[in-house]
Scaffold this motif. Structure first.
Motif, PDB file in Angstrom:
ATOM      1  N   VAL A 179      37.976  43.197  25.855  1.00  0.00           N
ATOM      2  CA  VAL A 179      39.100  43.297  27.115  1.00  0.00           C
ATOM      3  C   VAL A 179      38.414  43.121  28.382  1.00  0.00           C
ATOM      4  N   LEU A 180      37.374  42.817  28.301  1.00  0.00           N
ATOM      5  CA  LEU A 180      36.293  42.435  29.730  1.00  0.00           C
ATOM      6  C   LEU A 180      36.466  41.222  29.937  1.00  0.00           C
ATOM      7  N   ARG A 181      36.280  40.492  29.280  1.00  0.00           N
ATOM      8  CA  ARG A 181      36.582  38.620  29.486  1.00  0.00           C
ATOM      9  C   ARG A 181      38.922  38.567  29.510  1.00  0.00           C
ATOM     10  N   GLU A 182      38.947  38.599  28.468  1.00  0.00           N
ATOM     11  CA  GLU A 182      40.284  38.678  28.255  1.00  0.00           C
ATOM     12  C   GLU A 182      40.949  39.083  29.668  1.00  0.00           C
ATOM     13  N   ALA A 183      40.784  40.135  29.964  1.00  0.00           N
ATOM     14  CA  ALA A 183      41.150  40.467  31.301  1.00  0.00           C
ATOM     15  C   ALA A 183      40.435  39.848  33.229  1.00  0.00           C
ATOM     16  N   PRO A 198      48.303  35.069  41.500  1.00  0.00           N
ATOM     17  CA  PRO A 198      48.759  33.944  42.670  1.00  0.00           C
ATOM     18  C   PRO A 198      48.489  35.513  44.160  1.00  0.00           C
ATOM     19  N   ARG A 199      47.930  37.066  43.717  1.00  0.00           N
ATOM     20  CA  ARG A 199      47.294  37.172  44.685  1.00  0.00           C
ATOM     21  C   ARG A 199      45.701  38.344  44.483  1.00  0.00           C
ATOM     22  N   ALA A 200      44.918  37.953  45.315  1.00  0.00           N
ATOM     23  CA  ALA A 200      43.318  38.304  45.475  1.00  0.00           C
ATOM     24  C   ALA A 200      43.442  40.126  45.303  1.00  0.00           C
ATOM     25  N   ILE A 201      44.344  40.735  44.423  1.00  0.00           N
ATOM     26  CA  ILE A 201      43.876  42.035  44.771  1.00  0.00           C
ATOM     27  C   ILE A 201      43.551  42.258  43.217  1.00  0.00           C
ATOM     28  N   THR A 202      42.968  43.476  43.008  1.00  0.00           N
ATOM     29  CA  THR A 202      41.881  44.099  42.394  1.00  0.00           C
ATOM     30  C   THR A 202      41.709  44.832  41.039  1.00  0.00           C
ATOM     31  N   LEU A 203      41.513  43.856  39.859  1.00  0.00           N
ATOM     32  CA  LEU A 203      41.362  44.474  38.361  1.00  0.00           C
ATOM     33  C   LEU A 203      40.992  46.016  37.615  1.00  0.00           C
ATOM     34  N   GLY A 204      41.785  46.711  37.289  1.00  0.00           N
ATOM     35  CA  GLY A 204      40.864  48.196  37.077  1.00  0.00           C
ATOM     36  C   GLY A 204      41.267  47.593  35.297  1.00  0.00           C
ATOM     37  N   VAL A 205      39.668  48.019  34.728  1.00  0.00           N
ATOM     38  CA  VAL A 205      39.408  47.861  33.376  1.00  0.00           C
ATOM     39  C   VAL A 205      39.247  49.041  32.806  1.00  0.00           C
ATOM     40  N   ALA A 262      32.494  40.259  42.063  1.00  0.00           N
ATOM     41  CA  ALA A 262      32.728  40.756  42.066  1.00  0.00           C
ATOM     42  C   ALA A 262      33.573  41.927  42.285  1.00  0.00           C
ATOM     43  N   ASN A 263      33.652  41.779  43.693  1.00  0.00           N
ATOM     44  CA  ASN A 263      34.436  43.473  44.621  1.00  0.00           C
ATOM     45  C   ASN A 263      35.694  43.288  44.127  1.00  0.00           C
ATOM     46  N   ARG A 264      36.588  42.435  43.051  1.00  0.00           N
ATOM     47  CA  ARG A 264      37.672  42.086  42.373  1.00  0.00           C
ATOM     48  C   ARG A 264      38.557  42.975  41.662  1.00  0.00           C
ATOM     49  N   GLU A 283      52.827  47.981  47.900  1.00  0.00           N
ATOM     50  CA  GLU A 283      52.531  46.696  47.743  1.00  0.00           C
ATOM     51  C   GLU A 283      51.296  46.726  47.023  1.00  0.00           C
ATOM     52  N   PRO A 284      51.459  45.867  45.546  1.00  0.00           N
ATOM     53  CA  PRO A 284      50.889  45.515  45.091  1.00  0.00           C
ATOM     54  C   PRO A 284      49.074  45.708  45.377  1.00  0.00           C
ATOM     55  N   VAL A 285      47.861  47.002  44.632  1.00  0.00           N
ATOM     56  CA  VAL A 285      46.646  45.949  45.482  1.00  0.00           C
ATOM     57  C   VAL A 285      45.747  46.453  44.597  1.00  0.00           C
ATOM     58  N   ALA A 286      46.221  45.793  42.748  1.00  0.00           N
ATOM     59  CA  ALA A 286      45.923  46.757  42.007  1.00  0.00           C
ATOM     60  C   ALA A 286      46.040  46.381  40.791  1.00  0.00           C
ATOM     61  N   VAL A 287      45.267  46.571  39.293  1.00  0.00           N
ATOM     62  CA  VAL A 287      46.197  46.021  38.132  1.00  0.00           C
ATOM     63  C   VAL A 287      45.422  46.523  37.276  1.00  0.00           C
ATOM     64  N   GLU A 288      45.753  47.374  36.656  1.00  0.00           N
ATOM     65  CA  GLU A 288      45.347  48.007  35.621  1.00  0.00           C
ATOM     66  C   GLU A 288      45.519  48.175  34.291  1.00  0.00           C
ATOM     67  N   ALA A 289      44.404  46.649  33.535  1.00  0.00           N
ATOM     68  CA  ALA A 289      44.674  45.869  31.779  1.00  0.00           C
ATOM     69  C   ALA A 289      44.575  47.683  30.739  1.00  0.00           C
TER      70      ALA A 289
END
Ligand code: C2E
Ligand code: CA
Ligand code: CA
Ligand code: CA
Length: 275
Positions: free
Chosen positions: A93-97, A105-112, A139-141, A53-59
């Motif tokens: 980038v930070l604000r947009e991401a 729809p899922r509370a997964i992590t955003l990588g920047v 913050a923890n996302r 399953e996806p646990v994070a997403v990188e912008a």
């Protein structure tokens, strides 16, 4: 030899002139690109190898240059840094991401990704906090990806900033692990949560016993230090399976998904979990 040198000079001059010209116009276009809305972000899922399953997403940043098409970040980011504009672009980038991730729809992590130069900016920590607050993202996302070169200077400001961010609950990843300098020193000096193993090692695991041995050792090291591991550039089933067997916690790469648009990602995350 003198003559040859002069001939060489005359031969190369027009090509060099053209290169200088095109660089100049590149800079001109970059200066206007944010206002012209030519930058956008794509998103690449990062998959937990145990659950699939996806646990994070990188912008990842994209520049669609008017009349020229897409210019890769490896080309334009160094120029943006050189022009002193990375602070402005990085904040966009930070604000947009963060705003996009707050709507997933899922509370997964955003990588920047962060440029080393962003840390030097006075008030950088506050910029990050404001971006989170503005988006309503906890913050923890947020997971800030930093390369080892960023830490090379090892200046006090960088160390203080990273610890402040971490104390706020923001996660930190060491990007492109294995390609920079003094990796082990970085692991000791900074509060990383995750090591991202550079794709050059992943690509070679089936052909090169040394690459495989290095990855195994890195996974073990990360586990002993209480850190997660993400393998980058996973392109085959065989690589995925091997990494999972070694205890690598996460994978990212074309095998799972290429970077996709915000809308495509939203659709993907809205699908019910497989398990
Ligand atoms: P990175 O942080 O190591 O990002 C991963 C790169 O690998 C991305 O390239 C991604 O598209 C690519 N990739 C992902 N999976 C695969 C795969 O299976 N095979 C192969 N061959 N490649 C894969 P991209 O998007 O061209 O970005 C290149 C670099 O530009 C990034 O490397 C990062 O260092 C930088 N970058 C991208 N976006 C930003 C940003 O917003 N800010 C900063 N400062 N740097 C950025
Ligand atoms: Ca990265
Ligand atoms: Ca990387
Ligand atoms: Ca890279």
């Amino acid at each position: 030899a003198k003559n040859a040198g002069r001939r060489t000079h005359r031969f190369f001059a027009p090509a060099m002139e053209a290169a200088v010209q095109s660089r100049r116009s590149l800079k001109q276009d970059l200066r206007n690109a944010v206002d012209a809305g030519e930058f956008s972000l794509v998103y690449q899922p990062i998959i937990a190898l145990e659950t699939n399953e996806p646990v994070a997403v990188e912008a990842l940043l994209r520049w669609w240059r008017a009349g020229r098409g897409e210019i890769p970040p490896s080309v334009f980011i160094p120029i943006v840094e050189e022009m002193g504009l990375i602070g402005t672009l990085g904040e966009w980038v930070l604000r947009e991401a963060c705003a996009t991730a707050a709507g997933w729809p899922r509370a997964i992590t955003l990588g920047v990704n962060l440029s080393p130069l962003q840390f030097r900016k006075h008030g950088f920590v506050l910029d990050v906090v404001n971006a989170l607050r503005h988006a309503g993202l906890p913050a923890n996302r947020l997971d800030l990806e930093v390369t080892e070169s960023a830490l090379l200077a090892r200046d006090v400001a960088t160390r203080v900033a990273l610890h402040e961010l971490h104390d706020l609950g923001i996660r930190l990843s060491l990007d492109d692990f294995g390609t920079g300098y003094s990796s082990l020193q970085s692991l000791r000096s900074f509060p990383f949560d995750k090591i991202k193993i550079d794709m050059s090692f992943v690509r070679d695991i089936s052909m090169d016993a040394d690459s495989a041995a290095i990855i195994r050792a890195v996974i073990r090291l990360a586990r002993d230090l209480g850190m997660k591991t993400a393998a980058e550039g996973v392109e085959t089933r065989a690589q995925r399976d091997w990494l999972a067997r070694q205890g690598c916690t996460e994978g990212q790469g074309y095998w799972f998904s290429k970077p996709i648009s915000a809308a495509e990602l939203h659709t993907l995350l809205a699908q019910p979990r497989r398990a």
